[in-house]
Design an enzyme around this catalytic site. Structure first.
Site: not given
Ligand code: ARG
Length: 264
Positions: A163, A257
């Site tokens: 991300h 996150c």
């Molecule tokens: N386990 C989640 C995923 O892989 C973690 C999300 C983390 N969120 C972020 N905004 N980077 O989607």
């Protein structure tokens, strides 16, 4: 300036599937510890004077604690999320419902895959948008049309930084910190043009999700382990607020996150 954040208590948090390289279901995660760390993050925001709203967690959605992915909110306009993986698909409508229940009436139902503020980061005059792992590039144009703000595409190339918010964070409305190694050569050039004074993070700080930080323009809430980056931020005049997020990191998440900013 006071910020408004939406958060989701990790009541049902678990590492039950692997959709990014940080997740190891066989090793699991300790929910009690995750809840304590999340409470610490929430208190940090409240002590800084920010407003925190809560969305009810949903059983069976272990990643719902990562509120950043639930939407993108700019000028009170709510751009809904559409998740890349089926395991998280139900979170999109759950977050959208929170906004409509709370009186937001400028709401956009997403057409293309986008994971909210995980891949869209808002500055004063533009929105930076990640693609490569989760959010489809077509969603960038979709967001630009709905928000009426220029959206700049950045290509992510390292699966650990799946991300945009794992590789870059806005320091204020005009400048950012980022880890260059997470971006394609062309995107690195774009970042150099846009932000010649950016804070450049080292790999060891990126590797503890140090770039998954939240700045209100003066204070930066950041993973406790990101020592080098904290030092550089202090040198630049920011107050650093370290938070312990080791348990949530087992799902690939840090402070940002867990935080969806509501603007306007
Ligand atoms: N386990 C989640 C995923 O892989 C973690 C999300 C983390 N969120 C972020 N905004 N980077 O989607």
């Amino acid at each position: 300036m006071t910020r408004h954040y939406l958060m989701c208590r990790p009541e049902y948090f678990a590492v039950e599937y692997a959709i990014n390289p940080w997740m190891h279901p066989e090793a699991g995660a300790d929910r009690e510890v995750a809840i304590r760390q999340w409470e610490g993050l929430k208190s940090a925001y409240e002590e800084l004077g920010h407003r925190v709203s809560l969305i009810d967690p949903v059983r069976g959605l272990p990643d719902m604690v990562f509120a950043a992915n639930g939407a993108l909110v700019v000028d009170g306009r709510v751009f809904g999320a559409r998740f890349a993986h089926p395991q998280r698909a139900a979170e999109g409508p759950a977050y959208l419902k929170w906004f409509t229940d709370n009186g937001y009436d400028r709401v956009h139902e997403p057409v293309f895959v986008n994971e909210g503020e995980g891949d869209f980061l808002t500055l004063d005059h533009l929105v930076l948008a990640g693609t490569g792992f989760r959010t489809e590039v077509a969603a960038h144009g979709e967001a630009q049309e709905f928000l009426g703000r220029p959206v700049v595409t950045l290509r992510l190339v390292d699966p650990r930084f799946y991300h945009l918010d794992t590789a870059l964070f806005p320091l204020d409305g005009r400048n950012v910190a980022y880890y260059p190694g997470a971006f394609s050569p062309g995107s690195r050039e774009v970042l150099r043009h846009l932000f010649p004074d950016a804070v450049l993070a080292e790999e060891e700080d990126a590797a503890v999700l140090g770039l998954n930080a939240v700045s209100d323009g003066s204070n930066v809430v950041i993973s406790a382990e990101a020592a080098g980056l904290q030092l550089e931020l202090k040198r630049r005049g920011f107050e650093v607020v370290p938070v312990e997020m080791s348990e949530l990191r087992k799902a690939g998440g840090g402070p940002k996150c867990c935080t969806l900013e509501i603007r306007g």
